[in-house]
Design a protein around this motif. Structure first.
Motif, short mmCIF file in Angstrom:
data_model
loop_
_atom_site.label_atom_id
_atom_site.label_comp_id
_atom_site.label_asym_id
_atom_site.label_seq_id
_atom_site.Cartn_x
_atom_site.Cartn_y
_atom_site.Cartn_z
N UNK A 143 89.22 40.38 51.70
CA UNK A 143 90.60 40.28 52.19
C UNK A 143 91.20 41.65 52.43
N UNK A 144 92.19 41.71 53.32
CA UNK A 144 92.89 42.96 53.59
C UNK A 144 94.36 42.70 53.83
N UNK A 145 95.20 43.65 53.47
CA UNK A 145 96.63 43.56 53.68
C UNK A 145 97.06 44.79 54.46
N UNK A 156 94.63 39.57 56.40
CA UNK A 156 93.39 39.29 57.12
C UNK A 156 92.28 38.90 56.17
N UNK A 157 91.37 38.07 56.69
CA UNK A 157 90.10 37.81 56.03
C UNK A 157 89.11 38.81 56.60
N UNK A 168 92.92 31.52 54.21
CA UNK A 168 91.57 31.66 53.68
C UNK A 168 91.66 31.66 52.16
N UNK A 169 91.38 30.51 51.57
CA UNK A 169 91.40 30.33 50.11
C UNK A 169 92.75 30.67 49.49
N UNK A 170 93.84 30.50 50.27
CA UNK A 170 95.18 30.72 49.75
C UNK A 170 95.62 32.17 49.69
#
Length: 428
Positions: A143-145, A156-157, A168-170
């Motif tokens: 994941x990225x922020x 983002x995933x 994506x998985x919450x």
């Protein structure tokens, strides 16, 4: 439309879903608004809640639209309890300031195995000495922020921008719930937090999945990288921790073990270093030391990722080209004898190549990445596309060593993956 501080007037169980509640919220100057929400946050009559009204766009890109959830209409999204006065406009805190400006995915690089790093350096006629530091490879979802200088925040995933409504998985929903925390990180440079979203319910194989909640574990920061500006990567845990304020569900992944020097011009030294790395991977697989120390849970670990020290980079070679990973036996997507090796495995024929690359771990990973973990014949095309692209990307050296081409093996790879998927669907 804005995000408004509203008071909960009614709070009831959804008549058609145990996992949902129905709220009615009020504020001066606004119509009474009905919201359907899950049980992640439970509100009571009298609570003051940030309500994103229909047609607002949150900082993570989520577009709020009227929807019907199990037969009940919802006209907004509850973003959490707040202390502001009823009727306060909270749009600056929660909503995008410039929605016309596009948000582009900035991917964390695909990480190679050591023998591929060595091959790529040989092609470039480079034989550097590189100092590496290890970090535990956590079994979750990448994941990225992205934190923009204008206050926008995008989530983002590994492969796409995600939102609370396309998640994506919450992960995106969790970021939205913690938007105030991430807003504090807005600065003069574009910032990306790269990490692993892991914990309860995300994967099942390792000890990190046994903790009592989901967490975000940061392994790198990226500064810049937009508007023609070069990107700068930060991997040092102490410097990352100096940037990230304390949060109960955010962790900075530390280095594991001592620095290791790899001399890509000395085969004997590489072999000795590889033996040391294999011992490290075996240790992590027996028991993830970070999970044990941090959460008191003993159990299986996935492996390690090796990060080159930024002061030993090689001219003409990108940082990403020097990264490599090493997974324990139970997590290997390639069926190899050792986690770390400096030469590619040699398949004697097409059947051996398929056995080498079309592994259970890779197919399970494809199911997660391409199908969000859902077995559905309608999604088999996306599953097969992911598998073949992933293997084609990773198998260049192995194809060369076996004197094969993708044309020789592609059909067999796809047929084996298709058969696996069809058999899984039949078991539903």
């Amino acid at each position: 439309m804005p995000v408004i501080a509203m008071e909960v007037k009614k709070a009831e169980q959804h008549p058609n879903a145990d996992s949902l509640r129905v709220y009615s919220a009020i504020a001066p100057g606004y119509e009474e608004t009905q919201i359907v929400a899950n049980l992640e946050n439970i509100y009571e009559v009298g609570d003051i809640v940030a309500i994103a009204l229909s047609n607002s766009i949150l900082k993570d890109g989520t577009k709020i639209k009227p929807s019907k959830l199990r037969g009940i209409q919802s006209f907004g999204m509850a973003l959490g309890k707040i202390v502001e006065p009823i009727g306060s406009d909270l749009s600056d805190r929660y909503c995008q300031k410039n929605i016309e400006k596009s948000v582009l995915l900035q991917k964390w690089p695909s990480i190679e195995l050591l023998h591929n790093v060595r091959r790529n350096l040989a092609i470039a006629e480079k034989t550097p000495k590189v100092i590496y530091r290890a970090k535990i490879k956590l079994d979750g979802t990448n994941g990225g922020i992205q934190i923009f200088t204008d206050g926008r925040i995008a989530v983002q995933s590994r492969s796409r921008i995600i939102t609370s409504t396309s998640d994506n998985a919450g992960f995106a929903h969790w970021v939205t719930q913690n938007i105030d925390f991430f807003a504090k990180l807005v600065g003069e440079e574009h910032l990306i937090l790269f990490g692993e979203w892991c914990g309860k319910g995300i994967q099942k194989r390792t000890s990190i999945s046994q903790i009592d909640r989901k967490i975000f574990v940061i392994f790198a920061l990226q500064y810049g990288g937009r508007d023609g500006k070069s990107a700068r990567l930060e991997i040092d845990p102490e410097r990352i921790s100096a940037v990230i304020p304390p949060h109960p569900d955010i962790f900075v992944l530390p280095f594991f073990g001592e620095p290791i020097v790899l001399d890509f011009g000395d085969r004997e030294q590489l072999e000795k270093a590889s033996d040391r790395l294999n011992q490290m991977v075996e240790e992590v697989e027996r028991c993830d030391p970070w999970v044990k120390e941090t959460f008191g849970i003993e159990g299986l670990g996935e492996g390690v990722v090796m990060y080159p020290q930024t002061d030993t980079l090689v001219e003409g070679i990108s940082y990403a080209e020097l990264l490599f990973k090493a997974k324990g036996e139970k997590h290997q997507v390639i069926k190899v004898k050792k986690a770390v090796h400096i030469d590619p495995e040699v398949a004697q024929n097409v059947e051996e190549f398929v056995e080498l690359f079309v592994t259970e771990v890779r197919l399970e990973q494809a199911l997660t990445e391409a199908c969000a973990g859902e077995l559905d014949m309608k999604k088999m095309g996306a599953f097969l596309k992911w598998v073949t692209a992933d293997i084609q990307k990773e198998s260049v050296a192995e194809l060369e060593s076996a004197q094969l081409t993708w044309k020789d093996v592609g059909k067999a790879v796809m047929n084996t993956a298709r058969q696996w998927y069809q058999e899984k669907v039949k078991l539903l």
